[in-house]
Design a protein around this motif. Sequence first.
Motif, mmCIF file in Angstrom:
data_model
loop_
_atom_site.group_PDB
_atom_site.id
_atom_site.type_symbol
_atom_site.label_atom_id
_atom_site.label_comp_id
_atom_site.label_asym_id
_atom_site.label_seq_id
_atom_site.Cartn_x
_atom_site.Cartn_y
_atom_site.Cartn_z
ATOM 1 N N THR A 31 0.630 -0.365 -0.166
ATOM 2 C CA THR A 31 -0.225 -0.504 -0.236
ATOM 3 C C THR A 31 1.288 1.429 -0.268
ATOM 4 O O THR A 31 1.886 0.975 0.512
ATOM 5 N N LEU A 32 0.268 3.005 -0.097
ATOM 6 C CA LEU A 32 0.832 3.575 -0.591
ATOM 7 C C LEU A 32 0.140 4.582 0.796
ATOM 8 O O LEU A 32 -0.895 4.743 1.235
ATOM 9 N N GLY A 33 1.455 5.113 1.641
ATOM 10 C CA GLY A 33 0.954 6.101 2.443
ATOM 11 C C GLY A 33 1.928 7.079 2.592
ATOM 12 O O GLY A 33 2.779 7.297 2.278
ATOM 13 N N LEU A 34 1.279 8.535 3.394
ATOM 14 C CA LEU A 34 1.901 10.069 3.096
ATOM 15 C C LEU A 34 2.433 10.005 4.530
ATOM 16 O O LEU A 34 2.031 10.201 5.678
ATOM 17 N N ALA A 61 -8.945 9.746 -1.851
ATOM 18 C CA ALA A 61 -7.878 9.180 -3.196
ATOM 19 C C ALA A 61 -7.599 7.628 -2.511
ATOM 20 O O ALA A 61 -7.767 7.088 -4.080
ATOM 21 N N GLY A 62 -7.118 7.215 -1.874
ATOM 22 C CA GLY A 62 -7.703 5.645 -1.176
ATOM 23 C C GLY A 62 -5.614 5.826 -0.521
ATOM 24 O O GLY A 62 -5.503 4.270 -0.807
ATOM 25 N N PHE A 63 -5.735 6.537 -0.603
ATOM 26 C CA PHE A 63 -4.029 6.278 0.072
ATOM 27 C C PHE A 63 -4.230 5.687 1.547
ATOM 28 O O PHE A 63 -5.667 5.769 2.491
ATOM 29 N N ALA A 64 -3.341 4.798 2.372
ATOM 30 C CA ALA A 64 -3.800 3.854 2.944
ATOM 31 C C ALA A 64 -3.779 4.161 4.741
ATOM 32 O O ALA A 64 -4.504 4.678 5.451
ATOM 33 N N SER A 65 -2.478 5.212 4.334
ATOM 34 C CA SER A 65 -1.974 6.026 6.076
ATOM 35 C C SER A 65 -1.685 7.260 5.672
ATOM 36 O O SER A 65 -0.938 7.932 4.337
ATOM 37 N N LEU A 317 -0.694 10.807 -8.717
ATOM 38 C CA LEU A 317 -0.223 9.075 -8.077
ATOM 39 C C LEU A 317 -1.489 8.620 -7.726
ATOM 40 O O LEU A 317 -2.128 7.762 -7.937
ATOM 41 N N ALA A 318 -2.959 9.536 -7.757
ATOM 42 C CA ALA A 318 -4.183 8.988 -7.648
ATOM 43 C C ALA A 318 -4.469 8.206 -8.274
ATOM 44 O O ALA A 318 -4.692 6.886 -8.649
ATOM 45 N N SER A 319 -4.457 8.733 -9.882
ATOM 46 C CA SER A 319 -5.027 7.901 -11.230
ATOM 47 C C SER A 319 -3.699 7.635 -11.640
ATOM 48 O O SER A 319 -4.597 6.350 -11.984
ATOM 49 N N TYR A 320 -3.110 7.523 -11.250
ATOM 50 C CA TYR A 320 -1.750 6.645 -12.039
ATOM 51 C C TYR A 320 -0.846 5.393 -11.657
ATOM 52 O O TYR A 320 -1.288 4.152 -11.894
ATOM 53 N N VAL A 321 -1.392 5.957 -9.854
ATOM 54 C CA VAL A 321 0.091 5.192 -9.135
ATOM 55 C C VAL A 321 -0.948 3.712 -7.988
ATOM 56 O O VAL A 321 -0.768 2.916 -8.136
ATOM 57 N N LEU A 322 -1.444 5.256 -7.512
ATOM 58 C CA LEU A 322 -2.542 4.183 -6.722
ATOM 59 C C LEU A 322 -3.200 2.988 -7.031
ATOM 60 O O LEU A 322 -3.237 2.065 -5.747
ATOM 61 N N PRO A 323 -3.731 3.078 -8.182
ATOM 62 C CA PRO A 323 -4.613 2.404 -8.154
ATOM 63 C C PRO A 323 -3.686 0.169 -8.499
ATOM 64 O O PRO A 323 -4.391 -0.176 -7.878
ATOM 65 N N HIS A 324 -2.594 0.515 -8.547
ATOM 66 C CA HIS A 324 -1.704 -0.129 -9.076
ATOM 67 C C HIS A 324 -1.936 -0.838 -7.159
ATOM 68 O O HIS A 324 -1.364 -2.404 -6.997
ATOM 69 N N PHE A 325 -1.968 -0.401 -5.982
ATOM 70 C CA PHE A 325 -1.375 -0.375 -4.600
ATOM 71 C C PHE A 325 -3.312 0.105 -3.898
ATOM 72 O O PHE A 325 -2.659 0.451 -2.911
ATOM 73 N N PRO A 326 -3.879 -0.935 -4.299
ATOM 74 C CA PRO A 326 -4.977 -0.599 -3.149
ATOM 75 C C PRO A 326 -5.380 -1.167 -1.653
ATOM 76 O O PRO A 326 -4.898 -1.930 -1.165
ATOM 77 N N SER A 327 -5.900 0.233 -0.785
ATOM 78 C CA SER A 327 -6.001 0.055 0.184
ATOM 79 C C SER A 327 -7.481 -0.581 0.778
ATOM 80 O O SER A 327 -8.000 -0.410 0.055
ATOM 81 N N PRO A 328 -7.471 -2.083 2.145
ATOM 82 C CA PRO A 328 -9.205 -1.985 1.826
ATOM 83 C C PRO A 328 -9.332 -1.263 2.803
ATOM 84 O O PRO A 328 -9.245 -0.066 3.345
#
Length: 332
Positions: A31-34, A61-65, A317-328
């Motif tokens: 997952t991706l966090g900020l 956007a769906g970032f995990a943390s 990141l939300a449009s192009y990268v984050l979809p490949h690393f989704p957070s539940p």
Amino acid sequence: MSTETSAPPTTERSARDHPGMRRAFPGGRTTLGLITPLESFTGDVPTMANHLALARAAETAGFASLWVRDVPLLVPGQGDGGQLFDPWVYLGALAAVTEHITLGTASTVLPLRHPVHVAKAAASVDLLSGGRMLLGLAAGDRADEVPAFGLAKTDLPTRLRDGWAYIRHLHDSPGDRHASPLGELPTGSSLLPTPAHGRIPLLMTGRGGQRLEWTAAHADGWLYTALEPEAQRANTARWRKLTGEPGSPRHKPYAQAGYLVLDEDPRAAPRRLPQGWRMGREPLLDLFKTYEAGGVDQLMLNLRFNARPAEDVMGELASYVLPHFPSPGTGG
């Protein structure tokens, strides 16, 4: 003398089941966090403009943390001022304006704080946020701030272990006596409030002056600095040998924190950036997939050094990268 002990298996299971852990570290994928502040800035002090709206945008956007930092003093030449605000005050604000995203410290400099105060603050955020609090702990890496607290640098690793054991006791063994070099907790004393979901996960940041075997036995996860893929794979392999593979009862997550400068050219080739990554989104996606294959459970991104606004970087990141690393979802 410290009463520190290894965590029993039932308590380890409760840490893995914590909603904040499940969202940040679902297991078997990255997952991706900020890392706050969610801002691109020069110098050592961010503006913190529009910061709570950006936190809400990160959640949407769906970032995990979201990870906050503990910077008591701004010491010239030893790093920036973090998110300016005290981490516990800031976490209270973040808990109030978000609903699902995991909130964590990366990290609380435990030797500079009394563990009773840290345990109470963490439990408060956990309860106020509905069980989203992860407590990252560190020995600190800014030597010049240590004398302000009446300590010597050599004191930090021992104080970290003693403080760690104290927090574990407060969260896991309410009412029991605890004797520590940091204080004595009499029988019948307990921490208020109690955490929303039992134990609050404790994560080690860096080495903390400890052997990796100690961290594997006592921490619920390990947060480390950005490494090149080959070095990262070796580091993760050492951790997995001590804590188990994803899906196993012993598994504990491994996260990697680094600066990210996202080039406006999506194909821009990687360029060297100390403790981080600088490139366009296409090679970045390939790199992050390599990290995922190497066993990284979360990539924690600091956007400080971007020339364009952090909001724009987050959007790309939300449009192009984050979809490949989704957070539940929260799962709570």
